[in-house]
Design an enzyme around this catalytic site. Structure first.
Site, PDB file in Angstrom:
ATOM      1  N   HIS A 129     -86.391 -70.849   8.329  1.00 54.29           N
ATOM      2  CA  HIS A 129     -87.599 -70.838   9.144  1.00 54.29           C
ATOM      3  C   HIS A 129     -87.519 -71.958  10.181  1.00 54.29           C
ATOM      4  O   HIS A 129     -86.932 -73.016   9.925  1.00 54.29           O
ATOM      5  CB  HIS A 129     -88.845 -71.050   8.276  1.00 54.29           C
ATOM      6  CG  HIS A 129     -89.123 -69.924   7.328  1.00 54.29           C
ATOM      7  ND1 HIS A 129     -89.891 -68.833   7.674  1.00 54.29           N
ATOM      8  CD2 HIS A 129     -88.721 -69.716   6.053  1.00 54.29           C
ATOM      9  CE1 HIS A 129     -89.966 -67.998   6.647  1.00 54.29           C
ATOM     10  NE2 HIS A 129     -89.261 -68.516   5.645  1.00 54.29           N
ATOM     11  N   LYS A 177     -72.542 -76.276   7.054  1.00 54.15           N
ATOM     12  CA  LYS A 177     -71.827 -76.137   8.318  1.00 54.15           C
ATOM     13  C   LYS A 177     -70.511 -75.413   8.055  1.00 54.15           C
ATOM     14  O   LYS A 177     -70.089 -75.247   6.906  1.00 54.15           O
ATOM     15  CB  LYS A 177     -71.571 -77.494   8.962  1.00 54.15           C
ATOM     16  CG  LYS A 177     -70.688 -78.426   8.169  1.00 54.15           C
ATOM     17  CD  LYS A 177     -70.504 -79.747   8.910  1.00 54.15           C
ATOM     18  CE  LYS A 177     -69.585 -80.696   8.139  1.00 54.15           C
ATOM     19  NZ  LYS A 177     -69.402 -81.978   8.869  1.00 54.15           N
ATOM     20  N   ARG A 191     -67.700 -80.711   2.315  1.00 56.50           N
ATOM     21  CA  ARG A 191     -66.750 -81.153   3.333  1.00 56.50           C
ATOM     22  C   ARG A 191     -65.342 -80.797   2.886  1.00 56.50           C
ATOM     23  O   ARG A 191     -65.080 -80.667   1.689  1.00 56.50           O
ATOM     24  CB  ARG A 191     -66.866 -82.658   3.570  1.00 56.50           C
ATOM     25  CG  ARG A 191     -66.506 -83.491   2.360  1.00 56.50           C
ATOM     26  CD  ARG A 191     -66.861 -84.947   2.567  1.00 56.50           C
ATOM     27  NE  ARG A 191     -66.377 -85.774   1.473  1.00 56.50           N
ATOM     28  CZ  ARG A 191     -66.981 -85.904   0.294  1.00 56.50           C
ATOM     29  NH1 ARG A 191     -68.096 -85.235   0.057  1.00 56.50           N
ATOM     30  NH2 ARG A 191     -66.477 -86.687  -0.631  1.00 56.50           N
ATOM     31  N   LYS A 194     -59.011 -81.199   0.818  1.00 56.66           N
ATOM     32  CA  LYS A 194     -57.550 -81.172   0.889  1.00 56.66           C
ATOM     33  C   LYS A 194     -57.098 -79.771   1.253  1.00 56.66           C
ATOM     34  O   LYS A 194     -57.842 -78.808   1.056  1.00 56.66           O
ATOM     35  CB  LYS A 194     -56.931 -81.594  -0.446  1.00 56.66           C
ATOM     36  CG  LYS A 194     -57.285 -80.681  -1.609  1.00 56.66           C
ATOM     37  CD  LYS A 194     -56.661 -81.170  -2.920  1.00 56.66           C
ATOM     38  CE  LYS A 194     -57.019 -80.255  -4.091  1.00 56.66           C
ATOM     39  NZ  LYS A 194     -56.420 -80.723  -5.363  1.00 56.66           N
TER      40      LYS A 194
END
Length: 205
Positions: A129, A177, A191, A194
């Site tokens: 939203h 992301k 994140r 390796k």
């Protein structure tokens, strides 16, 4: 600070709070009448004819999903306990697995590449939203999971995220992301950790 300044600030705050009209549904209703009818039908079929049927009859579940518009590749397996919100917004490649109690919240489109595994209790959330507006309108943001990926148990993949081919997302990671291809990724926020090293299967002893 003067009393007049405080009163003006308080008045401005009160006006701002009065303007908040969110109702938790993304007002105004973001779904067309046809989509609401399809959703209602799917809820009934899901409760009565889909989830109660044992996973051994996997062809039964795949058939129902396809009847409701899901585009599923050959050899794909979907656990009957997986929660798929809008089947017509789900697309998988060949030989994918969607595991036990996975949540496919496909307000936007969710596309999953060939040979990808979505493990138990993972959550793919293709909607959010706009909280900067008082009525919090719905935003549908597609998710793209590449081929040869593994989304491990309890991982969360957020709106608009793209996961590259052959990438592993570790258990209970929170992906907000894009993640690159051929990496092992994990954490909150997720994140890259390796490179994903792959090897040929060793000959049995």
């Amino acid at each position: 600070m003067s009393d007049s300044t405080i009163s003006v600030t308080q008045a401005a705050t009160a006006l701002q709070e009065a303007a908040v009209i969110q109702d938790g549904r993304g007002f105004p209703n973001p779904y067309s009448k046809v989509e609401r009818i399809r959703r209602a039908l799917w809820v009934v079929v899901n409760a009565m004819l889909y989830r109660p049927v044992p996973r051994l009859l996997k062809g039964w579940h795949i058939t129902w999903l396809r009847l409701f518009g899901a585009r599923l590749g050959r050899g794909t397996v979907v656990h009957p306990s997986a929660e798929i919100y809008f089947p017509w917004r789900l697309q998988t490649g060949d030989f994918c697995v969607i595991g036990d109690r996975v949540r496919i919240y496909c307000l936007g489109f969710i596309r999953i590449g060939d040979h990808t595994v979505i493990s138990q209790h993972a959550h793919l959330c293709a909607g959010t939203h706009d909280y900067t507006l008082p009525h919090m309108p719905l935003i549908r943001s597609d998710i793209q999971i590449g081929r040869g990926c593994w989304i491990c148990a309890d991982a969360f993949v957020g709106p608009g995220v793209r996961v590259g081919d052959h990438t592993v997302i570790g258990a209970r990671s929170v992906v907000v992301k894009d993640m690159p291809a051929r990496m092992v990724c994990g954490g909150n926020p997720c994140r890259p950790l390796k490179p994903r090293a792959t090897r040929l299967k060793a000959d049995p002893l």
